[in-house]
Design a protein around this motif. Structure first.
Motif, PDB file in Angstrom:
ATOM      1  N   LEU A   5       0.847  -1.193   0.000  1.00  0.00           N
ATOM      2  CA  LEU A   5       0.000   0.000   0.000  1.00  0.00           C
ATOM      3  C   LEU A   5       0.883   1.243   0.000  1.00  0.00           C
ATOM      4  O   LEU A   5       1.823   1.339   0.787  1.00  0.00           O
ATOM      5  CB  LEU A   5      -0.877  -0.002   1.266  1.00  0.00           C
ATOM      6  N   GLU A   6       0.567   2.156  -0.897  1.00  0.00           N
ATOM      7  CA  GLU A   6       1.316   3.404  -0.959  1.00  0.00           C
ATOM      8  C   GLU A   6       0.319   4.556  -1.031  1.00  0.00           C
ATOM      9  O   GLU A   6      -0.380   4.719  -2.034  1.00  0.00           O
ATOM     10  CB  GLU A   6       2.212   3.389  -2.205  1.00  0.00           C
ATOM     11  N   VAL A   7       0.238   5.290   0.051  1.00  0.00           N
ATOM     12  CA  VAL A   7      -0.675   6.438   0.134  1.00  0.00           C
ATOM     13  C   VAL A   7       0.191   7.681  -0.037  1.00  0.00           C
ATOM     14  O   VAL A   7       1.170   7.857   0.692  1.00  0.00           O
ATOM     15  CB  VAL A   7      -1.369   6.438   1.514  1.00  0.00           C
ATOM     16  N   THR A   8      -0.140   8.526  -1.007  1.00  0.00           N
ATOM     17  CA  THR A   8       0.704   9.688  -1.289  1.00  0.00           C
ATOM     18  C   THR A   8      -0.108  10.967  -1.284  1.00  0.00           C
ATOM     19  O   THR A   8      -1.082  11.105  -2.030  1.00  0.00           O
ATOM     20  CB  THR A   8       1.398   9.523  -2.669  1.00  0.00           C
ATOM     21  N   ALA A   9       0.268  11.874  -0.396  1.00  0.00           N
ATOM     22  CA  ALA A   9      -0.328  13.222  -0.320  1.00  0.00           C
ATOM     23  C   ALA A   9      -1.854  13.161  -0.299  1.00  0.00           C
ATOM     24  O   ALA A   9      -2.523  13.933  -0.980  1.00  0.00           O
ATOM     25  CB  ALA A   9       0.177  14.076  -1.480  1.00  0.00           C
ATOM     26  N   LEU A  10      -2.374  12.241   0.480  1.00  0.00           N
ATOM     27  CA  LEU A  10      -3.827  12.007   0.491  1.00  0.00           C
ATOM     28  C   LEU A  10      -4.546  13.004   1.402  1.00  0.00           C
ATOM     29  O   LEU A  10      -4.191  13.186   2.561  1.00  0.00           O
ATOM     30  CB  LEU A  10      -4.109  10.577   0.983  1.00  0.00           C
ATOM     31  N   SER A  11      -5.562  13.636   0.830  1.00  0.00           N
ATOM     32  CA  SER A  11      -6.408  14.554   1.603  1.00  0.00           C
ATOM     33  C   SER A  11      -7.858  14.141   1.413  1.00  0.00           C
ATOM     34  O   SER A  11      -8.251  13.637   0.355  1.00  0.00           O
ATOM     35  CB  SER A  11      -6.236  15.998   1.134  1.00  0.00           C
ATOM     36  N   ALA A  12      -8.649  14.336   2.472  1.00  0.00           N
ATOM     37  CA  ALA A  12     -10.085  14.034   2.400  1.00  0.00           C
ATOM     38  C   ALA A  12     -10.775  14.824   3.497  1.00  0.00           C
ATOM     39  O   ALA A  12     -10.133  15.285   4.450  1.00  0.00           O
ATOM     40  CB  ALA A  12     -10.333  12.536   2.593  1.00  0.00           C
ATOM     41  N   GLY A  13     -12.083  14.993   3.358  1.00  0.00           N
ATOM     42  CA  GLY A  13     -12.779  15.762   4.391  1.00  0.00           C
ATOM     43  C   GLY A  13     -14.270  15.682   4.248  1.00  0.00           C
ATOM     44  O   GLY A  13     -14.812  14.801   3.563  1.00  0.00           O
ATOM     45  N   TYR A  14     -14.915  16.598   4.914  1.00  0.00           N
ATOM     46  CA  TYR A  14     -16.380  16.644   4.952  1.00  0.00           C
ATOM     47  C   TYR A  14     -16.772  18.064   4.536  1.00  0.00           C
ATOM     48  O   TYR A  14     -16.456  19.022   5.249  1.00  0.00           O
ATOM     49  CB  TYR A  14     -16.875  16.312   6.361  1.00  0.00           C
TER      50      TYR A  14
END
Ligand SMILES: Nc1ncnc2c1ncn2[C@@H]1O[C@H](COP(=O)(O)OP(=O)(O)OP(=O)(O)O)[C@@H](O)[C@H]1O
Length: 210
Positions: A5-14
């Motif tokens: 698994l490689e998560v890169t510069a991940l952003s998320a929100g509501y």
């Protein structure tokens, strides 16, 4: 070694509010990672975004060298990316064993079977005919981990797991584990501190360095 698994510069929100910001994490086969943060720091949002239950706003998620950022959660699960959510959600009107068998339905063939889950959690064998509704909190969570294992994941993400001791056995067998917790778990090798949605430090424990 290639990353599972490689998560890169991940952003998320509501809505307009960001719950995770530019998170980067790389997990290899058999590694045990911990995402450690206080209430509301973004742990659940991060795990839910990785498995596709929450949309990514920016960044990429790669699984076994494939960009899965826009893939559906079922697609991810069928290929071995599995989450045990914070609230477990066992089917309370089914027995322990029926719940475990449900886990196998959406997974891939592999080494995890009923007998191997019972070997990991012997007390579930004794309770295999009991309704999930009758389990204690820790038994319930063990059954939820067992159900996730029955899908034969390549990587198991756990939101607030209770029994951290069992996780060491999973990584010894080559499964990658990422556990989101409020305190640093004893067995984790790679610890990512999450504060207000941002990974502020990533530390590899000395005993785990190669
Ligand atoms: N459904 C939602 N709608 C709006 N905001 C949300 C929602 N779920 C979470 N948040 C907000 O996103 C931020 C991160 O929450 P999240 O649940 O990911 O944190 P957490 O670290 O898992 O917390 P906890 O340890 O309490 O479970 C918090 O500010 C929270 O209030």
């Amino acid at each position: 070694m290639n990353a599972v698994l490689e998560v890169t510069a991940l952003s998320a929100g509501y809505g307009a509010a960001r719950a995770i910001r530019a998170v980067t994490i790389r997990v290899e086969q058999g590694e045990h990672h911990a995402i450690v943060g206080g209430p509301g720091s973004g742990k659940s949002t991060l795990l839910r975004t990785v498995v596709g239950l929450h949309p990514a706003a920016n960044g990429t998620i790669r699984f076994n060298d494939t960009d899965i950022t826009r893939e559906r959660p079922e697609w991810r699960k069928a290929r071995g990316l599995c989450l045990m959510p914070q609230n477990h959600r066992l089917f309370t009107s089914l027995t322990v064993e029926e719940n475990l068998l449900v886990g196998a339905r959406w997974g891939a063939p592999g080494p995890w079977t009923l007998s191997r889950v019972y070997e990991l959690y012997p007390y579930l064998l004794e309770k295999r005919r009991a309704l999930a509704a009758s389990l204690t909190l820790s038994e319930h969570q063990a059954a939820a981990v067992g159900r996730a294992l029955m899908a034969n994941p390549r990587i198991l993400l756990l939101d607030a797991p209770a029994d951290l001791a069992a996780l060491g056995r999973l990584t010894k067998e080559g499964l990658a584990v990422v556990a989101a917790t409020r305190e640093v778990p004893a067995g984790a090798c790679h610890v990512h501190r999450l504060i207000d949605g941002t990974v502020t430090t990533t530390r590899t424990e000395v005993r785990c360095r190669r």
